[in-house]
Design a protein around this motif. Sequence first.
Motif, PDB file in Angstrom:
ATOM      1  N   LEU A   1       5.704   5.151   8.451  1.00  7.44           N
ATOM      2  CA  LEU A   1       4.672   5.960   7.810  1.00  7.44           C
ATOM      3  C   LEU A   1       4.945   6.092   6.316  1.00  7.44           C
ATOM      4  CD1 LEU A   1       4.282   8.811  10.460  1.00  7.44           C
ATOM      5  CD2 LEU A   1       2.817   6.806  10.138  1.00  7.44           C
ATOM      6  N   ARG A   2       6.206   6.228   5.960  1.00  7.92           N
ATOM      7  CA  ARG A   2       6.565   6.335   4.545  1.00  7.92           C
ATOM      8  C   ARG A   2       6.109   5.091   3.781  1.00  7.92           C
ATOM      9  NH1 ARG A   2      11.246   7.503   5.388  1.00  7.92           N
ATOM     10  NH2 ARG A   2      11.224   9.737   4.949  1.00  7.92           N
ATOM     11  N   ASN A   3       6.209   3.935   4.425  1.00  7.65           N
ATOM     12  CA  ASN A   3       5.796   2.680   3.800  1.00  7.65           C
ATOM     13  C   ASN A   3       4.318   2.362   4.036  1.00  7.65           C
ATOM     14  OD1 ASN A   3       8.396   1.965   2.777  1.00  7.65           O
ATOM     15  ND2 ASN A   3       9.027   1.423   4.853  1.00  7.65           N
ATOM     16  N   ARG A   4       3.624   3.311   4.695  1.00  3.58           N
ATOM     17  CA  ARG A   4       2.192   3.151   5.001  1.00  3.58           C
ATOM     18  C   ARG A   4       1.920   1.844   5.747  1.00  3.58           C
ATOM     19  NH1 ARG A   4       2.248   6.144   0.231  1.00  3.58           N
ATOM     20  NH2 ARG A   4       0.711   7.826   0.071  1.00  3.58           N
ATOM     21  N   LYS A   5       2.787   1.544   6.686  1.00  2.00           N
ATOM     22  CA  LYS A   5       2.594   0.330   7.475  1.00  2.00           C
ATOM     23  C   LYS A   5       1.428   0.498   8.439  1.00  2.00           C
ATOM     24  CE  LYS A   5       7.038  -2.015   7.457  1.00  2.00           C
ATOM     25  NZ  LYS A   5       6.436  -3.220   6.874  1.00  2.00           N
ATOM     26  N   LYS A   6       0.677  -0.576   8.595  1.00  2.00           N
ATOM     27  CA  LYS A   6      -0.400  -0.605   9.591  1.00  2.00           C
ATOM     28  C   LYS A   6       0.197  -1.134  10.900  1.00  2.00           C
ATOM     29  CE  LYS A   6      -3.876   0.457   6.742  1.00  2.00           C
ATOM     30  NZ  LYS A   6      -3.297   0.265   5.411  1.00  2.00           N
ATOM     31  N   SER A   7       1.086  -0.337  11.475  1.00  2.00           N
ATOM     32  CA  SER A   7       1.702  -0.710  12.744  1.00  2.00           C
ATOM     33  C   SER A   7       0.690  -0.505  13.871  1.00  2.00           C
ATOM     34  CB  SER A   7       2.963   0.118  12.981  1.00  2.00           C
ATOM     35  OG  SER A   7       2.648   1.494  13.035  1.00  2.00           O
ATOM     36  N   LEU A   8       1.033  -0.955  15.060  1.00  2.00           N
ATOM     37  CA  LEU A   8       0.090  -0.929  16.176  1.00  2.00           C
ATOM     38  C   LEU A   8      -0.426   0.485  16.484  1.00  2.00           C
ATOM     39  CD1 LEU A   8       2.043  -3.550  18.223  1.00  2.00           C
ATOM     40  CD2 LEU A   8      -0.360  -3.826  17.590  1.00  2.00           C
ATOM     41  N   PRO A   9       0.428   1.513  16.591  1.00  2.00           N
ATOM     42  CA  PRO A   9      -0.132   2.849  16.859  1.00  2.00           C
ATOM     43  C   PRO A   9      -0.968   3.387  15.710  1.00  2.00           C
ATOM     44  CG  PRO A   9       2.256   2.950  16.561  1.00  2.00           C
ATOM     45  CD  PRO A   9       1.893   1.504  16.646  1.00  2.00           C
ATOM     46  N   VAL A  10      -0.603   3.055  14.475  1.00  2.00           N
ATOM     47  CA  VAL A  10      -1.382   3.516  13.324  1.00  2.00           C
ATOM     48  C   VAL A  10      -2.758   2.863  13.325  1.00  2.00           C
ATOM     49  CG1 VAL A  10      -1.552   3.437  10.799  1.00  2.00           C
ATOM     50  CG2 VAL A  10       0.608   4.097  11.891  1.00  2.00           C
ATOM     51  N   VAL A  11      -2.811   1.561  13.567  1.00  2.00           N
ATOM     52  CA  VAL A  11      -4.094   0.858  13.602  1.00  2.00           C
ATOM     53  C   VAL A  11      -4.990   1.442  14.688  1.00  2.00           C
ATOM     54  CG1 VAL A  11      -5.182  -1.348  14.188  1.00  2.00           C
ATOM     55  CG2 VAL A  11      -3.290  -1.284  12.567  1.00  2.00           C
ATOM     56  N   ALA A  12      -4.415   1.712  15.864  1.00  2.00           N
ATOM     57  CA  ALA A  12      -5.204   2.308  16.940  1.00  2.00           C
ATOM     58  C   ALA A  12      -5.740   3.676  16.538  1.00  2.00           C
ATOM     59  CB  ALA A  12      -4.355   2.425  18.202  1.00  2.00           C
ATOM     60  N   ALA A  13      -4.926   4.475  15.865  1.00  2.00           N
ATOM     61  CA  ALA A  13      -5.366   5.805  15.429  1.00  2.00           C
ATOM     62  C   ALA A  13      -6.461   5.714  14.385  1.00  2.00           C
ATOM     63  CB  ALA A  13      -4.170   6.595  14.891  1.00  2.00           C
ATOM     64  N   LEU A  14      -6.297   4.802  13.419  1.00  2.00           N
ATOM     65  CA  LEU A  14      -7.294   4.655  12.364  1.00  2.00           C
ATOM     66  C   LEU A  14      -8.634   4.174  12.910  1.00  2.00           C
ATOM     67  CD1 LEU A  14      -5.079   3.016   9.585  1.00  2.00           C
ATOM     68  CD2 LEU A  14      -5.982   5.350   9.598  1.00  2.00           C
ATOM     69  N   ALA A  15      -8.580   3.399  13.993  1.00  2.00           N
ATOM     70  CA  ALA A  15      -9.817   2.861  14.578  1.00  2.00           C
ATOM     71  C   ALA A  15     -10.418   3.788  15.630  1.00  2.00           C
ATOM     72  CB  ALA A  15      -9.528   1.498  15.211  1.00  2.00           C
ATOM     73  N   SER A  16      -9.864   4.986  15.808  1.00  2.00           N
ATOM     74  CA  SER A  16     -10.272   5.856  16.916  1.00  2.00           C
ATOM     75  C   SER A  16     -11.600   6.571  16.683  1.00  2.00           C
ATOM     76  CB  SER A  16      -9.178   6.911  17.155  1.00  2.00           C
ATOM     77  OG  SER A  16      -9.068   7.775  16.022  1.00  2.00           O
ATOM     78  N   ASP A  17     -12.084   6.561  15.441  1.00  2.00           N
ATOM     79  CA  ASP A  17     -13.331   7.261  15.102  1.00  2.00           C
ATOM     80  C   ASP A  17     -13.240   8.741  15.476  1.00  2.00           C
ATOM     81  OD1 ASP A  17     -15.856   7.465  14.002  1.00  2.00           O
ATOM     82  OD2 ASP A  17     -16.880   7.052  15.897  1.00  2.00           O
ATOM     83  N   THR A  18     -12.102   9.338  15.156  1.00  4.06           N
ATOM     84  CA  THR A  18     -11.871  10.753  15.410  1.00  4.06           C
ATOM     85  C   THR A  18     -11.573  11.459  14.095  1.00  4.06           C
ATOM     86  OG1 THR A  18      -9.491  10.421  15.714  1.00  4.06           O
ATOM     87  CG2 THR A  18     -10.883  10.265  17.687  1.00  4.06           C
ATOM     88  N   GLY A  19     -11.643  12.788  14.121  1.00  7.71           N
ATOM     89  CA  GLY A  19     -11.280  13.548  12.929  1.00  7.71           C
ATOM     90  C   GLY A  19      -9.837  13.314  12.533  1.00  7.71           C
ATOM     91  N   GLU A  20      -8.964  13.200  13.533  1.00  9.84           N
ATOM     92  CA  GLU A  20      -7.561  12.938  13.246  1.00  9.84           C
ATOM     93  C   GLU A  20      -7.375  11.566  12.601  1.00  9.84           C
ATOM     94  OE1 GLU A  20      -7.706  15.890  16.604  1.00  9.84           O
ATOM     95  OE2 GLU A  20      -8.715  14.002  16.112  1.00  9.84           O
ATOM     96  N   GLY A  21      -8.132  10.588  13.089  1.00 13.39           N
ATOM     97  CA  GLY A  21      -8.042   9.254  12.502  1.00 13.39           C
ATOM     98  C   GLY A  21      -8.511   9.234  11.061  1.00 13.39           C
ATOM     99  N   ARG A  22      -9.567   9.994  10.774  1.00 14.14           N
ATOM    100  CA  ARG A  22     -10.073  10.044   9.401  1.00 14.14           C
ATOM    101  C   ARG A  22      -9.099  10.793   8.486  1.00 14.14           C
ATOM    102  NH1 ARG A  22     -14.803  10.069  12.478  1.00 14.14           N
ATOM    103  NH2 ARG A  22     -14.814  12.336  12.796  1.00 14.14           N
ATOM    104  N   GLU A  23      -8.474  11.839   9.005  1.00 13.71           N
ATOM    105  CA  GLU A  23      -7.484  12.565   8.196  1.00 13.71           C
ATOM    106  C   GLU A  23      -6.271  11.662   7.912  1.00 13.71           C
ATOM    107  OE1 GLU A  23      -4.621  16.544   8.340  1.00 13.71           O
ATOM    108  OE2 GLU A  23      -6.290  16.363   9.768  1.00 13.71           O
ATOM    109  N   LEU A  24      -5.868  10.883   8.906  1.00 13.20           N
ATOM    110  CA  LEU A  24      -4.763   9.942   8.703  1.00 13.20           C
ATOM    111  C   LEU A  24      -5.133   8.914   7.638  1.00 13.20           C
ATOM    112  CD1 LEU A  24      -1.979   8.808   9.632  1.00 13.20           C
ATOM    113  CD2 LEU A  24      -3.260   7.416  11.294  1.00 13.20           C
ATOM    114  N   ALA A  25      -6.354   8.405   7.688  1.00 14.29           N
ATOM    115  CA  ALA A  25      -6.798   7.429   6.684  1.00 14.29           C
ATOM    116  C   ALA A  25      -6.733   8.025   5.285  1.00 14.29           C
ATOM    117  CB  ALA A  25      -8.217   6.960   7.006  1.00 14.29           C
TER     118      ALA A  25
END
Length: 332
Positions: A240-264
């Motif tokens: 997360l510190r390196n802002r890697k688009k790892s598999l769980p991060v990509v799934a979260a960003l693509a979730s179309d949720t408020g949490e995903g948007r806050e993470l973005a």
Amino acid sequence: MTAELISGTRTAQETLTWARELVEPGLRAAVAQLPPSMRPVAAHHFGWTDGGGSGKAMRPALVLLAAQAVGAPAERALPAAAAVELVHDFSLVHDDVMDGDATRRHRATVWKEFGTSTAILAGDALLALATRLLAERPDELRALLTAVLDLIEGQSADLAFERRETVGADECRAMAAGKTGALLGCACALGALAGGGSPAQVARLRAFGKEVGLAFQFADDLLGIWGEPAVTGKPVYSDLRNRKKSLPVVAALASDTGEGRELAALYRKPGTLSAPELARAAELVERAGGRAWSRAPADELLARARTQLRALEPKPRAELEALAQLITRRDH
């Protein structure tokens, strides 16, 4: 079939210890052939100077078991096992430079201890050493270098993803297949080649390693966010510190949720993320479903991997299965 059903099989941890004891003398002999300026750097990375110990020998274990799986003694594959480990460590030394990680295996990374320029040279030296070990085995060398190119392409995609706002799950999976799956697949193929396996056996073992490698990356990406530094030897929230688009991060960003948007929004924020922001990012990944999504594929990948082991020697087959279970259920 499980290891417990076959007389004389080792547990996964016993297999790793066996592989390390077989391969380490060859690794030390190879490192002794490095230019004098590189020897202490490599010794530090491998943990030979502080007694901290080197890596788990997971890839060498796959090489040696694959040779046994096609009916050959493990010793026939020792050069390939050492070469695979050297390639893996070349990638780690360079990866730490690219990510700026200061610790690995509970000690300072090479660039932190010796400087960035020396770390780059040391990684290059380890790669050159690996190729020299297989200079008289052209088929094995060709397979190894093909895997190195796939690894580099996967690492390049990983870096490129850090600069992109959106990354698809299929893209991320393909990146992981190159970054991690290629070398594990190569390790199994090299063992089969060294053991005189048939083309079909080589192909099946390579496929097994690739599937296990992808499952390993799913597990590794979870550790990159939630792994305990005291266990993993890496900084907390390092991905997360390196802002890697790892598999769980990509799934979260693509979730179309408020949490995903806050993470973005956090990922877009300029500057270094603070400790509370990193903790919040980890919470957002979990609440957006990224953690659960990343855990799910491991069983499917392992089941597919096992189908590749039919018609191989029973004892090493059982030990390969046990090692695959350990690799994908690990905590470090």
